[in-house]
Design an enzyme around this catalytic site. Structure first.
Site, PDB file in Angstrom:
ATOM      1  N   HIS A  25       0.842  -1.203   0.000  1.00  0.00           N
ATOM      2  CA  HIS A  25       0.000   0.000   0.000  1.00  0.00           C
ATOM      3  C   HIS A  25       0.875   1.250   0.000  1.00  0.00           C
ATOM      4  O   HIS A  25       0.523   2.258  -0.607  1.00  0.00           O
ATOM      5  CB  HIS A  25      -0.913   0.010   1.233  1.00  0.00           C
ATOM      6  CG  HIS A  25      -1.998  -1.021   1.167  1.00  0.00           C
ATOM      7  ND1 HIS A  25      -3.320  -0.705   1.025  1.00  0.00           N
ATOM      8  CD2 HIS A  25      -1.944  -2.372   1.188  1.00  0.00           C
ATOM      9  CE1 HIS A  25      -4.042  -1.813   0.973  1.00  0.00           C
ATOM     10  NE2 HIS A  25      -3.226  -2.844   1.079  1.00  0.00           N
ATOM     11  N   ASP A 118      -5.934   6.012   1.720  1.00  0.00           N
ATOM     12  CA  ASP A 118      -6.017   4.642   1.222  1.00  0.00           C
ATOM     13  C   ASP A 118      -7.479   4.189   1.334  1.00  0.00           C
ATOM     14  O   ASP A 118      -8.096   4.322   2.410  1.00  0.00           O
ATOM     15  CB  ASP A 118      -5.110   3.768   2.100  1.00  0.00           C
ATOM     16  CG  ASP A 118      -4.831   2.409   1.503  1.00  0.00           C
ATOM     17  OD1 ASP A 118      -5.779   1.796   0.987  1.00  0.00           O
ATOM     18  OD2 ASP A 118      -3.676   1.965   1.559  1.00  0.00           O
ATOM     19  N   GLN A 341      12.857  -5.352  -6.090  1.00  0.00           N
ATOM     20  CA  GLN A 341      12.173  -6.118  -7.139  1.00  0.00           C
ATOM     21  C   GLN A 341      12.239  -5.447  -8.511  1.00  0.00           C
ATOM     22  O   GLN A 341      12.416  -6.108  -9.525  1.00  0.00           O
ATOM     23  CB  GLN A 341      10.721  -6.356  -6.740  1.00  0.00           C
ATOM     24  CG  GLN A 341       9.928  -7.116  -7.774  1.00  0.00           C
ATOM     25  CD  GLN A 341       8.714  -7.775  -7.184  1.00  0.00           C
ATOM     26  OE1 GLN A 341       8.808  -8.606  -6.289  1.00  0.00           O
ATOM     27  NE2 GLN A 341       7.559  -7.427  -7.677  1.00  0.00           N
ATOM     28  N   GLU A 364       3.978  -3.988 -12.012  1.00  0.00           N
ATOM     29  CA  GLU A 364       5.413  -3.748 -12.221  1.00  0.00           C
ATOM     30  C   GLU A 364       5.911  -4.613 -13.384  1.00  0.00           C
ATOM     31  O   GLU A 364       6.623  -4.143 -14.267  1.00  0.00           O
ATOM     32  CB  GLU A 364       6.205  -4.077 -10.945  1.00  0.00           C
ATOM     33  CG  GLU A 364       6.016  -3.044  -9.833  1.00  0.00           C
ATOM     34  CD  GLU A 364       6.452  -3.536  -8.450  1.00  0.00           C
ATOM     35  OE1 GLU A 364       7.074  -4.626  -8.356  1.00  0.00           O
ATOM     36  OE2 GLU A 364       6.162  -2.840  -7.460  1.00  0.00           O
ATOM     37  N   ASP A 380      -6.860 -10.638  -3.780  1.00  0.00           N
ATOM     38  CA  ASP A 380      -7.117 -10.191  -5.154  1.00  0.00           C
ATOM     39  C   ASP A 380      -6.267 -10.922  -6.190  1.00  0.00           C
ATOM     40  O   ASP A 380      -6.426 -10.703  -7.392  1.00  0.00           O
ATOM     41  CB  ASP A 380      -6.848  -8.680  -5.264  1.00  0.00           C
ATOM     42  CG  ASP A 380      -5.411  -8.315  -4.918  1.00  0.00           C
ATOM     43  OD1 ASP A 380      -4.787  -9.016  -4.091  1.00  0.00           O
ATOM     44  OD2 ASP A 380      -4.896  -7.343  -5.478  1.00  0.00           O
TER      45      ASP A 380
HETATM   46  N1  UDP Z   1       8.995  -6.228  -3.339  1.00  0.00           N
HETATM   47  C1  UDP Z   1      10.316  -5.874  -3.288  1.00  0.00           C
HETATM   48  N2  UDP Z   1      11.229  -6.849  -3.047  1.00  0.00           N
HETATM   49  C2  UDP Z   1      10.911  -8.140  -2.875  1.00  0.00           C
HETATM   50  C3  UDP Z   1       9.540  -8.504  -2.948  1.00  0.00           C
HETATM   51  C4  UDP Z   1       8.612  -7.531  -3.196  1.00  0.00           C
HETATM   52  O1  UDP Z   1      10.684  -4.723  -3.468  1.00  0.00           O
HETATM   53  O2  UDP Z   1      11.828  -8.942  -2.624  1.00  0.00           O
HETATM   54  C5  UDP Z   1       8.000  -5.176  -3.567  1.00  0.00           C
HETATM   55  C6  UDP Z   1       7.362  -5.270  -4.937  1.00  0.00           C
HETATM   56  O3  UDP Z   1       8.138  -4.559  -5.882  1.00  0.00           O
HETATM   57  C7  UDP Z   1       5.989  -4.675  -4.715  1.00  0.00           C
HETATM   58  C8  UDP Z   1       5.697  -4.953  -3.242  1.00  0.00           C
HETATM   59  O4  UDP Z   1       6.939  -5.308  -2.640  1.00  0.00           O
HETATM   60  O5  UDP Z   1       6.000  -3.289  -4.960  1.00  0.00           O
HETATM   61  C9  UDP Z   1       4.728  -6.091  -3.032  1.00  0.00           C
HETATM   62  O6  UDP Z   1       3.447  -5.663  -3.366  1.00  0.00           O
HETATM   63  P1  UDP Z   1       2.390  -6.639  -4.034  1.00  0.00           P
HETATM   64  O7  UDP Z   1       1.139  -5.855  -4.234  1.00  0.00           O
HETATM   65  O8  UDP Z   1       2.944  -7.271  -5.238  1.00  0.00           O
HETATM   66  O9  UDP Z   1       2.185  -7.799  -2.998  1.00  0.00           O
HETATM   67  P2  UDP Z   1       1.869  -7.845  -1.413  1.00  0.00           P
HETATM   68  O10 UDP Z   1       3.176  -7.799  -0.723  1.00  0.00           O
HETATM   69  O11 UDP Z   1       0.999  -6.642  -1.092  1.00  0.00           O
HETATM   70  O12 UDP Z   1       1.174  -9.150  -1.265  1.00  0.00           O
END
Ligand code: UDP
Length: 463
Positions: A25, A118, A341, A364, A380
């Site tokens: 978020h 949010d 990432q 991304e 989701d």
């Molecule tokens: N991310 C990152 N490094 C990692 C894993 C995830 O920077 O090793 C970041 C990714 O780029 C994204 C966020 O963490 O922006 C994860 O958000 P997402 O909505 O994909 O999944 P959530 O963690 O909310 O399930």
């Protein structure tokens, strides 16, 4: 001189953004902060005290950070008895803390004009209304998911029965396992279901809805939703260097709740050939069972491709013992606790992304043109998987066995389909490239998201 500065400060248009305290978020809202700051607005990001304390990197210097208390300043959500207890206290303590911040800002001579909150914390809207602020609800999930929750909240969709399909305006025909898991597995997480449905509790009072998506990506459902609400697509909220390159020094999100092993990843990737590595990550929250971990390890190994796998510290104990061995990893695979990432996805060595299909990860990968293997876990993610496979055609989706496990043969098959030469893989690569171009076009000068952002900023400057 000082006097002039003070007077000038009063003329600025000051916007506050308030994300839910989770990585998925914070990232899109922080990115939107930077976009607004690049358009001459004064921008404050309100984050919970615990999140500020846990951050491993700083946010960019043209975004101010202010603390809000969620009532769990020492440990965040982990300190709470349950997610429900956390959310209840967050609302009570957070509302009061937000009031204090708004009042402090008023007396400082640089009051907030607008609150972008949010969508999962609808109580923030009520606070802002008391102070007469302009309000915008920021949705961090796809419009398709938002549409499902809208339909459920309004009683237009009830729990579908196993084997049936769902037909709703603006959306493709959906199998029940394409729906968000809180819907097809009704009762699995009642607290979280309430949270996603309550995004629509009072949203008609908001001046605008901001969505982290872009027009061409979700054309049908966006058209449908724009008849109901004043929506503006403003995505993808990916650092500018990867898309339009118009924001100086905007190379990463800039704030991480996890410590990243980026150098290790880059050194390792630099030694691999173009398109030879599978990047595997399940985001910041999802948890895999031990059996699933083992199947994944074997599937990746037997696929005979290199892999870079993010296994968060809290998940590491589930890795098969035989694999917690440096030599074995360095040969074919690298396991890290967290990485940047975006930098990984942008690396030429990466040929595909095995993902849990969180919305940020999905958008991304779309923005960077990386083919995906969808392995959705919950919430989701199932819906995002449906879209990336059947609508945008940028990936394949794993099949579960009767126990709900993805077996090693299945993983190997999907990897081969995307990574090895073949018609499906080639088609996916072509589509991935096309969507990358369309994502860039949306945020670049004159693109659909760019125009919406300009309009949003103009509306704040002229009121
Ligand atoms: N991310 C990152 N490094 C990692 C894993 C995830 O920077 O090793 C970041 C990714 O780029 C994204 C966020 O963490 O922006 C994860 O958000 P997402 O909505 O994909 O999944 P959530 O963690 O909310 O399930």
């Amino acid at each position: 001189m000082e006097k002039m500065k003070e007077e000038g400060a009063g003329d600025e248009t000051h916007v506050i953004l308030f994300p839910f305290p989770a990585q998925g978020h914070i990232n899109p809202m922080l990115q939107f902060c930077k976009r607004l700051a690049s358009k001459e607005l004064k921008v404050t990001l309100a984050m919970t005290l615990f999140t500020i304390k846990s951050a491993h990197k700083e946010v960019s210097n043209n975004v101010r950070v202010e603390a809000i208390s969620d009532g769990f300043d020492e440990g965040g959500i982990k300190e709470a008895e349950s997610p429900g207890a956390y959310l209840e206290r967050f609302e009570v303590v957070g509302s009061q803390s937000l009031v204090e911040l708004i009042e402090k800002q008023e007396s400082s001579g640089s009051p907030f004009k607008c609150l972008i909150y949010d969508s999962v914390i609808p109580w923030a809207l009520e606070v802002a209304k008391r102070f007469g602020l302009v309000t915008a609800s920021f949705f961090t999930q796809s419009c398709a998911n938002d549409a499902i929750y809208y339909n459920v909240k309004k009683g237009l969709l009830t729990t579908p029965v196993e084997g049936s399909t769902v037909s709703l305006p603006g959306l493709p025909i959906l199998g029940i396992h394409d729906l968000p898991s809180f819907i097809y597995n009704w009762g699995s997480y009642p607290t979280f279901l309430d949270v996603v449905l309550n995004q629509f509790k009072n949203v008609e009072k908001a001046d605008c809805l901001l969505l982290n998506t872009f027009d061409k990506l979700e054309d049908g459902v966006l058209k449908w939703m724009s008849k109901l609400y004043p929506i503006k697509t403003i995505g993808p909220t990916v650092p500018s260097i990867y898309l339009d390159k118009r924001i100086e020094n905007d190379r990463d999100y800039g704030l991480s709740l996890f410590e990243s092993s980026n150098e290790t990843c880059m050194d390792w990737l630099n030694k691999r050939q173009a398109g030879s590595v599978i990047y595997v990550s399940f985001g910041s929250v999802a948890e895999l069972g031990e059996e699933q971990m083992e199947e994944l390890v074997w599937g990746l190994r037997t696929s005979n491709h290199y892999f870079l796998w993010v296994v968060r510290n809290s998940e590491e104990n589930k890795l098969p013992k035989s694999l917690v061995d440096e030599d074995k990893y360095s040969e074919k695979g690298l396991v890290v606790a967290w990485c940047s990432q975006l930098e990984v996805l942008a690396h030429k060595a990466v040929g595909c992304f095995m993902t849990h299909c969180g919305w940020n990860s999905t958008i991304e990968a779309v923005s960077l043109g990386v083919p995906m293997i969808a392995m959705p876990q919950w919430t989701d993610q199932t819906m995002n998987a449906k879209f990336l496979v059947d609508v945008w055609e940028v990936g394949v989706r794993v099949k579960l066995d009767e126990k709900g496990i993805v077996r090693r043969e299945q993983i190997e098959k999907c990897v081969k389909e995307v990574m090895d030469q073949g018609d499906r893989g080639e088609m996916i690569k072509r589509h991935a490239f096309r969507w990358k171009m369309l994502a860039k076009e949306a945020v670049d000068e004159g693109g659909s998201s760019d125009k919406n952002i300009e309009e949003f900023v103009a509306s704040l400057l002229c009121t």
